[in-house]
Design an enzyme around this catalytic site. Structure first.
Site, PDB file in Angstrom:
ATOM      1  N   ILE A  26       0.292  -3.330  -3.650  1.00  0.00           N
ATOM      2  CA  ILE A  26       1.618  -3.951  -3.522  1.00  0.00           C
ATOM      3  C   ILE A  26       2.258  -3.543  -2.194  1.00  0.00           C
ATOM      4  O   ILE A  26       2.882  -4.362  -1.512  1.00  0.00           O
ATOM      5  CB  ILE A  26       2.536  -3.492  -4.679  1.00  0.00           C
ATOM      6  N   ASP A  71       1.138  12.766   3.075  1.00  0.00           N
ATOM      7  CA  ASP A  71       1.269  12.746   1.617  1.00  0.00           C
ATOM      8  C   ASP A  71       2.763  12.868   1.316  1.00  0.00           C
ATOM      9  O   ASP A  71       3.413  13.807   1.791  1.00  0.00           O
ATOM     10  CB  ASP A  71       0.494  13.954   1.040  1.00  0.00           C
ATOM     11  N   SER A 148       9.877   0.394  -8.343  1.00  0.00           N
ATOM     12  CA  SER A 148      10.040   0.914  -9.696  1.00  0.00           C
ATOM     13  C   SER A 148       8.965   0.314 -10.599  1.00  0.00           C
ATOM     14  O   SER A 148       7.902  -0.121 -10.122  1.00  0.00           O
ATOM     15  CB  SER A 148      11.463   0.554 -10.157  1.00  0.00           C
ATOM     16  N   LYS A 166       9.501   6.868 -12.955  1.00  0.00           N
ATOM     17  CA  LYS A 166      10.141   5.623 -12.503  1.00  0.00           C
ATOM     18  C   LYS A 166      11.589   5.539 -12.995  1.00  0.00           C
ATOM     19  O   LYS A 166      12.454   4.990 -12.297  1.00  0.00           O
ATOM     20  CB  LYS A 166       9.328   4.404 -12.973  1.00  0.00           C
ATOM     21  N   ILE A 195       0.318  -6.788 -10.838  1.00  0.00           N
ATOM     22  CA  ILE A 195       0.051  -7.557  -9.612  1.00  0.00           C
ATOM     23  C   ILE A 195      -1.456  -7.634  -9.371  1.00  0.00           C
ATOM     24  O   ILE A 195      -2.154  -6.610  -9.378  1.00  0.00           O
ATOM     25  CB  ILE A 195       0.773  -6.903  -8.400  1.00  0.00           C
TER      26      ILE A 195
END
Ligand code: HXC
Length: 269
Positions: A26, A71, A148, A166, A195
């Protein structure tokens, strides 16, 4: 119709977008959408090889790209990354906090370290990125988007760690929107559904589970990375100038069906 046809090229040409976890999935889709409207794009991630591949794909869109290994759990690394991006591309105007980690695991079998690892990457990593970029966002009157998930507001089986992380992100977004509005910084979240082709879908579903998942999505298909990218670009654009502290759900309506089918699929697996 391409996203570039909706936005005149001058809107994004002086903007510098930083996408954490931008090497794949994403987040790479989001990075590509910004590049397609002419923004300069920086990405960070843990794997140099993956970043190099993503950098090549983004450069093919004809904009300046900067990739840095960092990171998000390491605040100093993120601060260095932000400094580096400022030098390479100018001050960050748009920050997308997308880096995340996830796996399916029943809570009673999960180690304390496993739970903490996901909270560290998702929630602490999101705070680290916003904090490290704050001075630049203040300078640019910038825009923050946090990625989120539906797990933030509805329980999903074997997702206690991701849900807690989240949900924390949703709250953090509202707090930062409240505190940073005075600096002209807007902060919003996007809630993607499953997705197509992403690590998240690979990790959370096998073919049978994917079939059940599709039944719970009113639009009857998985989303595309660029569909989340379109939300991101809209929120960064002047069309969203008065939107802050908001959540945009982009999940084909999946939240309307609840998590029962997912839970059944996971528990039968
Ligand atoms: C149970 C697991 C596990 C699994 C790791 N652990 N995988 N426990 N089931 N499948 C445990 C380990 O045993 C260890 O605990 C602890 O988690 C840390 O694991 P490490 O491998 O040392 O961590 P690290 O190398 O930092 O890797 C982080 C990771 C990994 C999250 C565990 O999966 C990863 O790198 N993921 C990045 C890519 C990713 O997940 N992408 C999907 C994002 S999808 P012990 O006790 O043994 O030390 C997404 C969609 C969101 O986020 C939708 C829902 C919110």
């Amino acid at each position: 119709m391409k996203i570039s046809e909706y936005f005149p090229s001058e809107v994004f040409k002086d903007r510098t977008v930083f996408v954490t976890g931008g090497g794949s999935g994403i987040n790479l889709g989001i990075a590509k959408s910004y590049a397609a409207v002419g923004a300069k794009v920086a990405i960070c991630g843990r794997t140099e090889e993956r970043l190099d591949q993503a950098k090549g794909e983004l450069e093919a869109l004809g904009v300046k790209i900067h990739a840095v290994v960092a990171d998000v759990r390491d605040y100093e690394a993120l601060q260095d990354a932000c400094d580096e991006i400022h030098v390479a591309l100018g001050p960050i105007s748009d920050l997308v906090c997308g880096a995340a980690g996830n796996f399916l695991c029943p809570a009673n079998e999960m180690s304390a370290n496993a739970f903490r690892t996901v909270v560290d990457i998702d929630l602490i990593g999101t705070f680290n990125a916003t904090r490290a970029a704050f001075e630049q966002l203040k300078e640019t009157h910038g825009c923050v988007l946090m990625v989120s998930a539906g797990q933030a507001y509805m329980p999903y089986s074997h997702q206690a760690h991701a849900g807690a992380a989240k949900a924390g992100i949703e709250n953090l977004a509202k707090n930062l929107a409240l505190e940073w509005g005075q600096y002209g910084i807007r902060v919003n979240t996007v809630v993607p559904g499953p997705i197509e082709g992403t690590e998240g879908v690979k990790r959370l579903t096998d073919e049978k589970q994917k079939h059940m998942l599709l039944q719970s999505i009113p639009l009857k298909r998985l989303g595309l990375p660029e569909e989340i990218g379109q939300v991101a670009v809209f929120l960064s654009s002047p069309m969203a100038a008065y939107i802050t502290g908001s959540q945009i759900v982009c999940d084909g309506g999946m939240n309307l069906s609840g998590s029962a089918l997912f839970n059944m699929a996971v528990n039968q697996a």
